[in-house]
Design a protein around this motif. Sequence first.
Motif, PDB file in Angstrom:
ATOM      1  N   ILE A   1      23.814  22.637 102.380  1.00  0.00           N
ATOM      2  CA  ILE A   1      22.637  21.988 102.961  1.00  0.00           C
ATOM      3  C   ILE A   1      22.394  20.636 102.292  1.00  0.00           C
ATOM      4  O   ILE A   1      22.122  19.635 102.974  1.00  0.00           O
ATOM      5  CB  ILE A   1      21.393  22.894 102.825  1.00  0.00           C
ATOM      6  N   ILE A   2      22.508  20.586 100.988  1.00  0.00           N
ATOM      7  CA  ILE A   2      22.294  19.333 100.256  1.00  0.00           C
ATOM      8  C   ILE A   2      23.317  18.287 100.683  1.00  0.00           C
ATOM      9  O   ILE A   2      22.965  17.119 100.896  1.00  0.00           O
ATOM     10  CB  ILE A   2      22.325  19.578  98.737  1.00  0.00           C
ATOM     11  N   ASP A   3      24.574  18.685 100.826  1.00  0.00           N
ATOM     12  CA  ASP A   3      25.601  17.736 101.270  1.00  0.00           C
ATOM     13  C   ASP A   3      25.237  17.129 102.622  1.00  0.00           C
ATOM     14  O   ASP A   3      25.382  15.921 102.828  1.00  0.00           O
ATOM     15  CB  ASP A   3      26.966  18.415 101.342  1.00  0.00           C
TER      16      ASP A   3
ATOM     17  N   ARG B   1      24.284  13.188 103.383  1.00  0.00           N
ATOM     18  CA  ARG B   1      24.967  12.422 104.447  1.00  0.00           C
ATOM     19  C   ARG B   1      23.976  11.836 105.447  1.00  0.00           C
ATOM     20  O   ARG B   1      24.207  10.779 106.012  1.00  0.00           O
ATOM     21  CB  ARG B   1      25.985  13.303 105.182  1.00  0.00           C
ATOM     22  N   LYS B   2      22.870  12.527 105.664  1.00  0.00           N
ATOM     23  CA  LYS B   2      21.828  12.038 106.577  1.00  0.00           C
ATOM     24  C   LYS B   2      20.913  11.008 105.897  1.00  0.00           C
ATOM     25  O   LYS B   2      19.941  10.552 106.499  1.00  0.00           O
ATOM     26  CB  LYS B   2      20.960  13.211 107.075  1.00  0.00           C
ATOM     27  N   ASN B   3      21.211  10.675 104.648  1.00  0.00           N
ATOM     28  CA  ASN B   3      20.417   9.722 103.858  1.00  0.00           C
ATOM     29  C   ASN B   3      18.972  10.177 103.648  1.00  0.00           C
ATOM     30  O   ASN B   3      18.070   9.341 103.542  1.00  0.00           O
ATOM     31  CB  ASN B   3      20.444   8.321 104.501  1.00  0.00           C
TER      32      ASN B   3
ATOM     33  N   LEU C   1      18.209  16.102  92.113  1.00  0.00           N
ATOM     34  CA  LEU C   1      17.981  15.715  93.503  1.00  0.00           C
ATOM     35  C   LEU C   1      16.584  15.139  93.683  1.00  0.00           C
ATOM     36  O   LEU C   1      15.628  15.616  93.071  1.00  0.00           O
ATOM     37  CB  LEU C   1      18.121  16.942  94.404  1.00  0.00           C
ATOM     38  N   SER C   2      16.509  14.136  94.531  1.00  0.00           N
ATOM     39  CA  SER C   2      15.240  13.542  94.926  1.00  0.00           C
ATOM     40  C   SER C   2      15.358  13.146  96.391  1.00  0.00           C
ATOM     41  O   SER C   2      16.467  13.066  96.931  1.00  0.00           O
ATOM     42  CB  SER C   2      14.930  12.291  94.102  1.00  0.00           C
ATOM     43  N   LEU C   3      14.235  12.890  97.010  1.00  0.00           N
ATOM     44  CA  LEU C   3      14.262  12.396  98.386  1.00  0.00           C
ATOM     45  C   LEU C   3      14.495  10.886  98.369  1.00  0.00           C
ATOM     46  O   LEU C   3      13.993  10.182  97.499  1.00  0.00           O
ATOM     47  CB  LEU C   3      12.943  12.692  99.091  1.00  0.00           C
ATOM     48  N   SER C   4      15.236  10.423  99.355  1.00  0.00           N
ATOM     49  CA  SER C   4      15.383   8.987  99.548  1.00  0.00           C
ATOM     50  C   SER C   4      14.091   8.463 100.179  1.00  0.00           C
ATOM     51  O   SER C   4      13.215   9.252 100.560  1.00  0.00           O
ATOM     52  CB  SER C   4      16.563   8.705 100.492  1.00  0.00           C
TER      53      SER C   4
END
Length: 140
Positions: A68-70, A74-76, A92-95
């Motif tokens: 899911i993370i990958d 990929r969806k930025n 991990l963080s949100l863009s």
Amino acid sequence: MREFYDGITFRTNVVAKKASLGLQHALERFEVTPEQWSVLNVVDQKAPISQRHVADFAEKDAPTVNRIIDVLVRKNLMTKMVDEKDRRITLLSLSIEGKQKVQLIRNVVEETCAHFYQGISDVELATYLDILARIENNLE
């Protein structure tokens, strides 16, 4: 008694499937699945967070969360960075795009849940949540 238990189990499964499908339909316009939303939501609330901790909070196995993370990277919608204290850990963080999308999704999820729980008081929902927690505890 067996019919009573069968009825509860059957109704629980039907409601769970309908709720999942309702959430899936609500999220379609954002091109995000309920599983992806659960990971985005955890990262939004706990960032920066390790993949292992995301799996724990989302109650999913590590390989599933990694896939899911990958997809989310990929969806930025999400970014990865190496932990400065322990280079073996990826945080991990949100863009920026992810933060914007999460806020839009959160609004839709809240509207969807409000529809699900329409006509049910907060006290009734709290009781329901307590009962679900006890059932879950019995299952473990």
